[in-house]
Scaffold this motif. Structure first.
Motif, short mmCIF file in Angstrom:
data_model
loop_
_atom_site.label_atom_id
_atom_site.label_comp_id
_atom_site.label_asym_id
_atom_site.label_seq_id
_atom_site.Cartn_x
_atom_site.Cartn_y
_atom_site.Cartn_z
N LYS A 35 7.59 5.83 4.60
CA LYS A 35 7.77 5.59 3.17
C LYS A 35 7.32 6.83 2.38
O LYS A 35 8.01 7.28 1.49
CB LYS A 35 6.96 4.38 2.73
N SER B 131 6.18 2.02 8.22
CA SER B 131 6.15 0.63 8.65
C SER B 131 7.24 0.34 9.67
O SER B 131 8.31 0.96 9.65
CB SER B 131 6.34 -0.27 7.42
N ASP C 225 11.21 -0.49 -3.38
CA ASP C 225 10.50 -1.55 -2.65
C ASP C 225 10.12 -2.68 -3.62
O ASP C 225 9.61 -2.42 -4.71
CB ASP C 225 9.24 -0.94 -2.01
N LYS C 226 10.36 -3.91 -3.22
CA LYS C 226 10.03 -5.06 -4.07
C LYS C 226 8.53 -5.20 -4.30
O LYS C 226 8.10 -5.72 -5.32
CB LYS C 226 10.57 -6.34 -3.44
N ALA C 227 7.72 -4.70 -3.38
CA ALA C 227 6.28 -4.85 -3.49
C ALA C 227 5.66 -3.92 -4.54
O ALA C 227 4.78 -4.33 -5.29
CB ALA C 227 5.61 -4.60 -2.14
N ASP C 228 6.13 -2.67 -4.59
CA ASP C 228 5.50 -1.72 -5.53
C ASP C 228 6.50 -0.87 -6.31
O ASP C 228 6.12 0.07 -7.00
CB ASP C 228 4.51 -0.83 -4.79
N ASN C 229 7.78 -1.16 -6.17
CA ASN C 229 8.85 -0.50 -6.91
C ASN C 229 9.01 0.99 -6.58
O ASN C 229 9.68 1.72 -7.28
CB ASN C 229 8.69 -0.69 -8.43
N GLY D 67 5.76 -4.67 9.94
CA GLY D 67 5.04 -4.65 8.68
C GLY D 67 3.72 -3.88 8.70
O GLY D 67 3.12 -3.66 7.66
#
Length: 119
Positions: free
Chosen positions: A68, A74, A84-88, A49
């Motif tokens: 990315k 990462s 990505d679920k965190a920032d799409n 991470g």
């Protein structure tokens, strides 16, 4: 192997016939150490991470540094180009550096860990 040998009276005596291919051995001059990492790995390489864009190495077991974008990479066990679920945003999943062996020195996962996670 000693033909006719048996460890217990109820065992079938050994025949000592060759079965299949011989298991390859490491070369005598192979000085690589398996399962242990050098002292520089922990301070230099990224954990799971964390950003590994600069170091391009990971110290989490079986992780790879995946890029990315131009600013973030990462350590992950695998990569997908799905949003990505965190920032799409999506990953390009370019691999940077080698896949890690990890810090385990006696196998992974240990039997103790399996007993904790198995029902």
């Amino acid at each position: 192997c000693t033909p006719g040998e048996k460890a217990n009276p109820w065992d079938t005596p050994w025949k000592c016939d060759k079965v299949g291919m011989r298991t390859p051995a490491r070369a005598d001059n192979d000085k690589s150490v398996r399962g242990m990492v050098s002292a520089w790995v922990v301070p230099r390489c990224a954990a799971g991470g964390e950003n590994c864009l600069k170091s391009q190495c990971c110290h989490a077991i079986g992780h790879q540094c995946y890029q990315k974008n131009d600013y973030w990479a990462s350590c992950r066990p695998e990569c997908t180009t799905d949003p990505d679920k965190a920032d799409n945003s999506t990953w390009n999943c370019k691999t940077l550096g080698p896949r890690s062996w990890g810090l385990a020195i006696r196998g992974w996962p240990s039997i103790y860990c399996l007993t904790l996670f198995m029902p």
